[in-house]
Design a protein around this motif. Structure first.
Motif, PDB file in Angstrom:
ATOM      1  N   VAL A  31       0.838  -1.203   0.000  1.00 45.21           N
ATOM      2  CA  VAL A  31       0.000   0.000   0.000  1.00 45.21           C
ATOM      3  C   VAL A  31       0.874   1.254   0.000  1.00 45.21           C
ATOM      4  O   VAL A  31       0.631   2.186  -0.774  1.00 45.21           O
ATOM      5  CB  VAL A  31      -0.978  -0.001   1.192  1.00 45.21           C
ATOM      6  N   ASN A  32       1.898   1.283   0.843  1.00 46.60           N
ATOM      7  CA  ASN A  32       2.796   2.438   0.884  1.00 46.60           C
ATOM      8  C   ASN A  32       3.481   2.669  -0.456  1.00 46.60           C
ATOM      9  O   ASN A  32       3.586   3.804  -0.927  1.00 46.60           O
ATOM     10  CB  ASN A  32       3.851   2.276   1.982  1.00 46.60           C
ATOM     11  N   ILE A  33       3.947   1.607  -1.068  1.00 46.29           N
ATOM     12  CA  ILE A  33       4.627   1.732  -2.357  1.00 46.29           C
ATOM     13  C   ILE A  33       3.657   2.199  -3.433  1.00 46.29           C
ATOM     14  O   ILE A  33       3.979   3.088  -4.226  1.00 46.29           O
ATOM     15  CB  ILE A  33       5.324   0.411  -2.741  1.00 46.29           C
ATOM     16  N   SER A  34       2.455   1.627  -3.479  1.00 47.56           N
ATOM     17  CA  SER A  34       1.487   2.046  -4.501  1.00 47.56           C
ATOM     18  C   SER A  34       1.103   3.511  -4.318  1.00 47.56           C
ATOM     19  O   SER A  34       0.972   4.249  -5.297  1.00 47.56           O
ATOM     20  CB  SER A  34       0.247   1.154  -4.506  1.00 47.56           C
ATOM     21  N   ASN A  35       0.954   3.961  -3.075  1.00 47.24           N
ATOM     22  CA  ASN A  35       0.652   5.369  -2.820  1.00 47.24           C
ATOM     23  C   ASN A  35       1.798   6.263  -3.252  1.00 47.24           C
ATOM     24  O   ASN A  35       1.582   7.315  -3.860  1.00 47.24           O
ATOM     25  CB  ASN A  35       0.341   5.600  -1.337  1.00 47.24           C
ATOM     26  N   CYS A  36       3.002   5.861  -2.936  1.00 48.27           N
ATOM     27  CA  CYS A  36       4.180   6.655  -3.286  1.00 48.27           C
ATOM     28  C   CYS A  36       4.340   6.755  -4.804  1.00 48.27           C
ATOM     29  O   CYS A  36       4.714   7.801  -5.332  1.00 48.27           O
ATOM     30  CB  CYS A  36       5.420   6.028  -2.669  1.00 48.27           C
ATOM     31  N   LEU A  37       4.058   5.673  -5.506  1.00 47.39           N
ATOM     32  CA  LEU A  37       4.200   5.652  -6.969  1.00 47.39           C
ATOM     33  C   LEU A  37       2.951   6.178  -7.683  1.00 47.39           C
ATOM     34  O   LEU A  37       2.933   6.266  -8.905  1.00 47.39           O
ATOM     35  CB  LEU A  37       4.508   4.230  -7.447  1.00 47.39           C
ATOM     36  N   HIS A  38       1.916   6.492  -6.931  1.00 48.11           N
ATOM     37  CA  HIS A  38       0.649   6.986  -7.476  1.00 48.11           C
ATOM     38  C   HIS A  38       0.034   6.005  -8.468  1.00 48.11           C
ATOM     39  O   HIS A  38      -0.438   6.389  -9.543  1.00 48.11           O
ATOM     40  CB  HIS A  38       0.826   8.356  -8.145  1.00 48.11           C
ATOM     41  N   VAL A  39       0.041   4.729  -8.099  1.00 47.56           N
ATOM     42  CA  VAL A  39      -0.619   3.703  -8.905  1.00 47.56           C
ATOM     43  C   VAL A  39      -1.550   2.906  -8.004  1.00 47.56           C
ATOM     44  O   VAL A  39      -1.383   2.884  -6.786  1.00 47.56           O
ATOM     45  CB  VAL A  39       0.386   2.751  -9.603  1.00 47.56           C
ATOM     46  N   SER A  40      -2.513   2.258  -8.603  1.00 50.67           N
ATOM     47  CA  SER A  40      -3.462   1.474  -7.818  1.00 50.67           C
ATOM     48  C   SER A  40      -2.859   0.127  -7.427  1.00 50.67           C
ATOM     49  O   SER A  40      -1.929  -0.367  -8.079  1.00 50.67           O
ATOM     50  CB  SER A  40      -4.750   1.258  -8.616  1.00 50.67           C
ATOM     51  N   LEU A  41      -3.398  -0.454  -6.387  1.00 48.92           N
ATOM     52  CA  LEU A  41      -2.959  -1.788  -5.966  1.00 48.92           C
ATOM     53  C   LEU A  41      -3.225  -2.819  -7.051  1.00 48.92           C
ATOM     54  O   LEU A  41      -2.395  -3.693  -7.295  1.00 48.92           O
ATOM     55  CB  LEU A  41      -3.669  -2.197  -4.674  1.00 48.92           C
ATOM     56  N   ASP A  42      -4.394  -2.721  -7.686  1.00 46.87           N
ATOM     57  CA  ASP A  42      -4.708  -3.710  -8.720  1.00 46.87           C
ATOM     58  C   ASP A  42      -3.744  -3.602  -9.894  1.00 46.87           C
ATOM     59  O   ASP A  42      -3.405  -4.600 -10.516  1.00 46.87           O
ATOM     60  CB  ASP A  42      -6.168  -3.645  -9.162  1.00 46.87           C
ATOM     61  N   TYR A  43      -3.263  -2.412 -10.188  1.00 47.38           N
ATOM     62  CA  TYR A  43      -2.270  -2.295 -11.263  1.00 47.38           C
ATOM     63  C   TYR A  43      -0.964  -2.965 -10.840  1.00 47.38           C
ATOM     64  O   TYR A  43      -0.381  -3.729 -11.609  1.00 47.38           O
ATOM     65  CB  TYR A  43      -2.007  -0.834 -11.644  1.00 47.38           C
ATOM     66  N   LEU A  44      -0.494  -2.678  -9.633  1.00 46.59           N
ATOM     67  CA  LEU A  44       0.765  -3.284  -9.189  1.00 46.59           C
ATOM     68  C   LEU A  44       0.658  -4.806  -9.141  1.00 46.59           C
ATOM     69  O   LEU A  44       1.563  -5.510  -9.569  1.00 46.59           O
ATOM     70  CB  LEU A  44       1.170  -2.769  -7.811  1.00 46.59           C
ATOM     71  N   ILE A  45      -0.440  -5.315  -8.653  1.00 44.56           N
ATOM     72  CA  ILE A  45      -0.575  -6.763  -8.476  1.00 44.56           C
ATOM     73  C   ILE A  45      -0.906  -7.479  -9.781  1.00 44.56           C
ATOM     74  O   ILE A  45      -0.296  -8.487 -10.123  1.00 44.56           O
ATOM     75  CB  ILE A  45      -1.642  -7.081  -7.410  1.00 44.56           C
ATOM     76  N   PHE A  46      -1.878  -6.949 -10.529  1.00 42.40           N
ATOM     77  CA  PHE A  46      -2.374  -7.667 -11.704  1.00 42.40           C
ATOM     78  C   PHE A  46      -1.987  -7.053 -13.044  1.00 42.40           C
ATOM     79  O   PHE A  46      -2.225  -7.640 -14.090  1.00 42.40           O
ATOM     80  CB  PHE A  46      -3.902  -7.791 -11.634  1.00 42.40           C
ATOM     81  N   GLY A  47      -1.437  -5.841 -13.033  1.00 44.60           N
ATOM     82  CA  GLY A  47      -0.989  -5.231 -14.271  1.00 44.60           C
ATOM     83  C   GLY A  47      -2.068  -4.518 -15.055  1.00 44.60           C
ATOM     84  O   GLY A  47      -1.857  -4.144 -16.197  1.00 44.60           O
ATOM     85  N   LYS A  48      -3.225  -4.323 -14.454  1.00 41.55           N
ATOM     86  CA  LYS A  48      -4.275  -3.575 -15.140  1.00 41.55           C
ATOM     87  C   LYS A  48      -5.024  -2.735 -14.125  1.00 41.55           C
ATOM     88  O   LYS A  48      -5.089  -3.080 -12.951  1.00 41.55           O
ATOM     89  CB  LYS A  48      -5.231  -4.485 -15.893  1.00 41.55           C
ATOM     90  N   SER A  49      -5.557  -1.640 -14.607  1.00 45.31           N
ATOM     91  CA  SER A  49      -6.299  -0.740 -13.732  1.00 45.31           C
ATOM     92  C   SER A  49      -7.707  -1.249 -13.539  1.00 45.31           C
ATOM     93  O   SER A  49      -8.196  -2.086 -14.289  1.00 45.31           O
ATOM     94  CB  SER A  49      -6.333   0.663 -14.338  1.00 45.31           C
ATOM     95  N   TYR A  50      -8.381  -0.685 -12.545  1.00 44.89           N
ATOM     96  CA  TYR A  50      -9.758  -1.045 -12.243  1.00 44.89           C
ATOM     97  C   TYR A  50     -10.631  -0.913 -13.462  1.00 44.89           C
ATOM     98  O   TYR A  50     -11.443  -1.757 -13.770  1.00 44.89           O
ATOM     99  CB  TYR A  50     -10.267  -0.155 -11.108  1.00 44.89           C
ATOM    100  N   ASN A  51     -10.467   0.173 -14.184  1.00 45.53           N
ATOM    101  CA  ASN A  51     -11.257   0.423 -15.378  1.00 45.53           C
ATOM    102  C   ASN A  51     -10.298   0.769 -16.497  1.00 45.53           C
ATOM    103  O   ASN A  51      -9.759   1.846 -16.543  1.00 45.53           O
ATOM    104  CB  ASN A  51     -12.229   1.577 -15.124  1.00 45.53           C
ATOM    105  N   GLU A  52     -10.058  -0.181 -17.415  1.00 48.02           N
ATOM    106  CA  GLU A  52      -9.095   0.032 -18.490  1.00 48.02           C
ATOM    107  C   GLU A  52      -9.486   1.187 -19.408  1.00 48.02           C
ATOM    108  O   GLU A  52      -8.660   1.750 -20.087  1.00 48.02           O
ATOM    109  CB  GLU A  52      -8.928  -1.245 -19.324  1.00 48.02           C
TER     110      GLU A  52
END
Length: 125
Positions: A57-78
């Motif tokens: 969570v800290n890393i995703s916030n720092c990088l300004h990306v969503s958790l689902d992008y970091l974990i699965f490689g796609k955003s909530y809504n492509e």
């Protein structure tokens, strides 16, 4: 019975590295921002270590990306980015770099940029 989801740690690490590099920050700078060692960040980026949820969570916030992008490689809504207010910002812009940066902003950050643009525009021409 639920299917167990496997997380590809190498892919997560690669996305971390790509997003960090897009922001132009070093591994050491990211480590300092999230309170970890740069060695540990390197291990995460290589997929050698599995991070805890709070670290993720800290890393995703720092990088300004969503958790689902970091974990699965796609955003909530492509089709677009959904910010804190629930508004979808379309990603079909010609300027992908600017669009990528704006998509990483929170609602408050977007509001601030809108004010700045409105202030600056009269002076550009």
């Amino acid at each position: 019975m639920r299917k167990k989801v496997e997380i590809d740690q190498e892919a997560v690490g690669q996305r971390m590295r790509e997003e960090r590099e897009k922001l132009g920050i070093s591994r050491g700078e990211l480590a300092e921002l999230v309170g970890l060692s740069d060695y540990y960040i390197g291990q995460l980026e290589r997929g050698e270590r599995q991070m805890s949820l709070p670290v993720l969570v800290n890393i995703s916030n720092c990088l300004h990306v969503s958790l689902d992008y970091l974990i699965f490689g796609k955003s909530y809504n492509e089709a677009g980015f959904i910010n804190d207010s629930g508004k979808i910002y379309e990603t079909n812009n010609k300027d992908n770099e600017l669009n990528d940066l704006l998509n990483k902003c929170s609602f408050n950050e977007l509001h601030l940029f809108k004010k700045l643009i409105k202030t600056i525009l009269p002076y550009i021409n």
